[in-house]
Scaffold this active site. Structure first.
Site, PDB file in Angstrom:
ATOM      1  N   CYS A 105       0.839  -1.196   0.000  1.00 33.13           N
ATOM      2  CA  CYS A 105       0.000   0.000   0.000  1.00 33.13           C
ATOM      3  C   CYS A 105       0.873   1.244   0.000  1.00 33.13           C
ATOM      4  O   CYS A 105       0.919   1.965   0.993  1.00 33.13           O
ATOM      5  CB  CYS A 105      -0.903   0.006   1.216  1.00 33.13           C
ATOM      6  SG  CYS A 105      -1.946  -1.437   1.311  1.00 33.13           S
ATOM      7  N   VAL A 106       1.612   1.470  -1.057  1.00 32.17           N
ATOM      8  CA  VAL A 106       2.509   2.629  -1.060  1.00 32.17           C
ATOM      9  C   VAL A 106       2.096   3.642  -2.114  1.00 32.17           C
ATOM     10  O   VAL A 106       1.293   3.340  -2.970  1.00 32.17           O
ATOM     11  CB  VAL A 106       3.963   2.218  -1.300  1.00 32.17           C
ATOM     12  CG1 VAL A 106       4.465   1.382  -0.157  1.00 32.17           C
ATOM     13  CG2 VAL A 106       4.096   1.466  -2.620  1.00 32.17           C
TER      14      VAL A 106
END
Ligand code: SF4
Ligand code: SF4
Lengths: 316, 105, 531
Positions: free
Chosen positions: B104-105
């Site tokens: 989740c970047v």
């Protein structure tokens, strides 16, 4: 107008009458068995991976809680049986709330059709009850007057409501479903057959009421004959009415119509399932059981034959 | 997975052009990658970023947080976007031969 | 198109045209400002199945031989059969049966779907389309109904490779936001059907988007985090955060790691460390100021709250949740609190409740109410005038609609943001950001374009609408999204449409706003240049 004497008919007529009695018995038993089986199936579904805490959200605009454990510590707020849940469930039962707020025309036909359906059932119940009364009175000299009995006004009222509503509602639904592409595309032929059966039943019922049997006494007598296992002759039109009626009953279990019952389980046992997994609780026991079941999924990251418990701790 | 020629050698790349064999990375590979990323020709600041990313990756097997990159190189985000139009993750990391960022970047 | 067309060979079932998409408000009512989706390369089209909508999310490779093709079909059917077995699928058996058997196809649920609405109502995205296709397959190939009853129940469908591959892709065009479920009067769950199809692909056929599986849960269990952060890198990042905090607030804070017996184990989505460390820093600052006894973990998996299993694979879900609970148990903490990550909230707090037993069943809660108690209870000194810019709040589906955590974030914003505006609809009726169920992290080929152009479009519309009065880029505006996934999606949305330059809209988390309002800070904590 009616023959109390059962033996004055031709053989063919007698066969017809016997057939109708058998069909009626079959239809009632069939629907009872089919629906009971479904209830048992849904009531005995295994515990599931609770996917959400839908309880607060489906019914209220502003719920508030602190997360799971604190939420559970407030039994009044977290119970799946709390009033707001029950109320939102009943709203759908009583006046199809979602349909009403979404599409008024569709709702209108749907509601009328359901009024027709429900009053048809009550109508049948009244007829059967009257017949049962007559039968239990052990009166061998059954006459049309006796059979018409005191519930006759109610019977006629119910018949008029159910036939009228059935015709308007079902024709409306049929036209609506055909004329709207997104509904038509998803409607199976069976649904249209169902509408047709209902419409025909109601039409014939109306004709009976207007011509042949204004008090529906013949119908009551038919059930009396059924109870005493001695068929009482019915007219051709009434025979057709009975036939279609029973066909409709047999048809029902093949449709999603039973959602009236399964949705109860869907809401209270799935979407609103707030039962916490507390130490020593039945939920914990149920989880222990299902986690002990063996999986046979066969993707490379799963070892087929392990139990859920083992798979959860297996991390290669 | 497709093979492509970068800096004169054959290297495997993923669907989005990130090289899959980080050990084959060298200056020439980086320059060829920078052409694909509209970051050519590479100037001093390009190399500063690429080398920082590269070193961090070799040490920690992962790209550094963007905030860290900006702070340690002293090059602000806007400039990074000017140098690498694909941005720090999709542009600069690709040129530096790092795998595509995940999670989740 | 007809429903059964999904198995007919064709170039592409639907084409997404710019002119069909949901109209956007000013300034995007000007078509020139809109962005067109990237097309796939012909090489990509050749190697992967892309004949659904010209988009690739999963990347299903074409079979190289007839035998491979048949095995694919066989595996799909065997997996599908397992969905209906207690042993293999007790996890979702009940809602699956109910949803397949009792939908009356009234289409009330349709308007809830972000993808369906924004695409200009493309048939394949309709919430009832997937379930209808699956129902037909199940009737014909699993229940093996006879021809007559197939005709009567309208179960016309021809199972072939194309259909299965398209269905696999189609399961990744639904964000599992479950707004359709909320709308259904019969409790039918169409989102669940997407989820179950994904499970057949993952648990039986070994197919899942690599961002979710290989680089997701598998990497998390092995390396420690789906971002690839290993414990060494974590140490380095925490050091960086401590220095950064000192620079920002002029005071050194020690971030507690592996503190045995702490009150709280705080689980952050590790994406925060990589992309938004100001969020994890903000938590540290607030907890320190409020004197909360908390800790992070440096064990692998213990520093990444994510659990992608909740989107596609029950077994991976159980593995990640079990590992996280073991770490909390070993640390001897009183409870686990999950930071600003929606799916981790639901996975760890609600779903894992049906997996964890015995000493693994540790109390698990959201971190939002802690923040709320600190802010509303005046545990730290705040000055709302420091947040004097227009702010709106995005409600992450997982924590709001699906868990009912609606008010804590609002109580905070109402107290510290004088220009707080609600978008419409909001709360439990919100629309998904378009990045749910793993979409926000699926970055390959043209999938990111799809989730900006289609599934996220309605969210962009809501954001633009709520800020219409101050839409000029001269006024800085903030979308608060207390969820890493939503943040990633909103960041991508804003970039895709160039919203910062056009309208001056920025995004970020909740904790940052609290720190930004702390009166003993010399300079603002929120740094707008990170747009
Ligand atoms: S899911 Fe519910 S609302 Fe949607 S079509 Fe089916 S019954 Fe109607
Ligand atoms: S869960 Fe959400 S995205 Fe999926 S079909 Fe329903 S409304 Fe659409």
């Amino acid at each position: 107008m009616f023959e109390a004497n059962t033996f004055s008919k031709s053989d063919l007529g007698l066969t017809m009458d016997i057939f109708l009695i058998l069909l009626t018995c079959f239809a009632y038993i069939f629907i009872l068995v089919a629906y009971s089986a479904k209830i048992v199936k849904y009531a005995r579904m295994p515990i599931h991976l609770r996917w959400e805490l839908f309880t607060a959200t489906k019914t209220e605009k502003k719920p508030y809680h602190h997360g799971l454990t604190a939420f559970e510590a407030q039994p009044f707020q977290s119970s799946r049986w709390r009033l707001s849940n029950v109320w939102s469930f009943l709203k759908e039962y009583l006046w199809f709330h979602s349909y009403l707020s979404h599409d008024k025309t569709y709702w209108c036909f749907l509601y009328i059709a359901h009024i027709g359906f429900v009053s048809l059932i009550i109508f049948q119940a009244v007829c059967i009850a009257t017949a049962l009364g007559t039968f239990l009175a052990h009166d061998q000299t059954i006459t049309a007057e006796r059979a018409t009995g005191s519930l006759v006004a109610l019977r006629i009222l119910l018949a008029i409501i159910s036939f009228a509503a059935g015709i308007i509602g079902n024709i409306g639904l049929m036209v609506y479903r055909i004329s709207h592409r997104d509904l038509r595309l998803y409607t199976p032929p069976l649904t249209f057959i169902g509408y047709c059966i209902s419409i025909c039943t109601c039409l014939i019922g109306f004709i009976l009421l207007l011509t042949n049997d204004p008090h529906f006494s013949g119908y009551v007598l038919f059930f009396v004959g059924m109870f005493q296992i001695k068929p009482i002759a019915v007219s051709g039109l009434l025979g057709l009415f009975i036939f279609l009626n029973m066909l409709h009953l047999i048809y029902l279990p093949f449709t999603p119509g039973f959602h009236y019952v399964t949705r109860f389980f869907a809401f209270f046992n799935v979407l609103w399932d707030t039962r916490p997994n507390q130490k020593g609780s039945p939920v914990e026991k149920a989880i222990g059981q299902v986690m002990g079941k063996k999986i046979t999924w066969s993707a490379p990251h799963i070892k087929s034959g392990q139990t859920w418990e083992q798979a959860a701790k297996h991390r290669s | 997975m497709a093979k492509t020629t970068l800096g004169g050698i054959e290297i495997e790349v993923d669907e989005d052009g990130f090289i899959q064999e980080p050990e084959k990375w060298n200056k020439e590979v980086a320059e060829d990658l920078s052409k694909l990323e509209q970051a050519f020709p590479m100037g001093e600041d390009h190399w500063k970023i690429v080398n920082y990313l590269r070193d961090y990756y070799l040490k920690y097997e992962i790209a550094p947080p963007i905030r860290m990159l900006v702070k340690q190189t002293g090059i602000d985000l806007k400039t990074i976007y000017q140098l690498f139009p694909g941005g720090p993750a999709k542009g600069a990391c690709k040129v530096a031969g790092l795998p595509k960022p995940t999670g989740c970047v | 198109m007809r429903i059964e067309d999904i198995s007919k060979k064709s170039d592409q079932i639907i084409k997404i045209r710019q002119s069909d998409l949901l109209p956007l408000p000013y300034p995007y009512n000007n078509p020139e400002k809109d962005t067109a989706m990237r097309e796939l390369s012909s090489d990509q089209r050749e190697r992967y199945e892309a004949s659904l909508d010209g988009v690739i999310g999963v990347g299903i490779q074409r079979p190289s031989s007839k035998a491979e093709e048949e095995l694919f079909i066989h595996k799909f059917l065997s997996g599908l059969a397992k969905l209906f077995e207690k042993e293999n699928n007790w996890t979702f058996l009940h809602p699956l049966y109910h949803s397949l058997e009792y939908c009356v196809k009234c289409q009330i649920c349709n308007d809830s779907c972000p993808a369906y609405i924004a695409s200009g109502r493309k048939e394949i995205y309709r919430p009832t389309y997937r379930p209808e296709v699956l129902r037909r397959i199940v009737d014909k190939y699993i229940k093996k109904k006879n021809r007559a009853s197939l005709k009567l129940t309208g179960s016309d469908i021809e199972l072939n490779w194309t259909l299965i591959a398209r269905l696999g892709e189609l399961a990744y065009r639904c964000t599992l936001c479950r707004k359709c479920t909320q709308a259904c009067p019969l409790g039918i769950d169409n989102g669940l059907i997407s989820h179950e199809i994904r499970k057949v692909f993952s648990q039986e056929m070994g197919i899942a988007p690599k961002e979710l599986h290989e680089q997701g849960t598998v990497q998390q269990l092995k390396v420690g985090s789906s971002t690839g952060i290993n414990p060494r890198a974590l140490e380095n990042i925490i050091e960086f955060m401590e220095n950064d905090i000192e620079e920002k607030i002029g005071r050194k804070i020690k971030i507690p790691v592996d503190k045995k017996g702490a009150e709280i184990l705080l689980l952050h989505n590790a994406g925060e460390f990589m992309s938004w460390p100001e969020n994890t820093e903000a938590f540290a600052i607030i907890f320190d100021a409020a004197g909360i006894d908390w800790t992070l973990s440096s064990e692998t998996v213990g520093y990444d709250a994510v659990n992608y299993g909740v989107w596609y694979d029950d077994i991976q879900l159980a593995r990640v949740a079990t590992r996280q609970a073991e770490i909390a148990r070993n640390l001897g903490v009183k409870k686990i609190n999950v930071g600003e990550c929606g799916h981790a909230h639901k996975a760890m707090i609600v779903v894992a409740d049906r997996v964890l037993t015995g000493d693994l069943n540790i109390p698990r809660e959201s971190a939002l109410p802690i923040l709320r108690d600190i802010v509303v209870g005046d545990k730290i000194k705040l000055d709302s005038s420091r947040n004097n810019f227009p702010i709106t709040l995005h409600d992450p589906c997982n924590m709001v609609r699906l868990m009912g955590i609606v008010e804590p974030q609002r109580e905070i914003l109402k107290k510290i943001c004088p220009q707080f505006l609600e978008m419409e609809p909001h709360g439990v009726d919100n629309y998904c950001c378009g990045g749910g169920s793993g979409f926000a992290i699926m970055q390959s080929m043209n999938f990111p374009d799809w989730r900006s152009a289609v599934s996220g479009r309605i969210k962009l519309k809501q954001i633009l609408e709520v800020f219409q009065d101050t839409i000029s880029p001269d006024v800085k505006k903030y979308v608060c999204a207390p969820c890493s996934n939503c943040k990633g999606q909103i960041r991508d949305l804003l970039n895709y449409y160039n919203v910062w330059d056009e309208c001056g809209i920025f995004y970020g988390g909740l904790a940052e706003l609290i720190v930004n309002a702390m009166i003993d800070l010399e300079k603002p904590f929120i740094e707008w240049e990170w747009h």
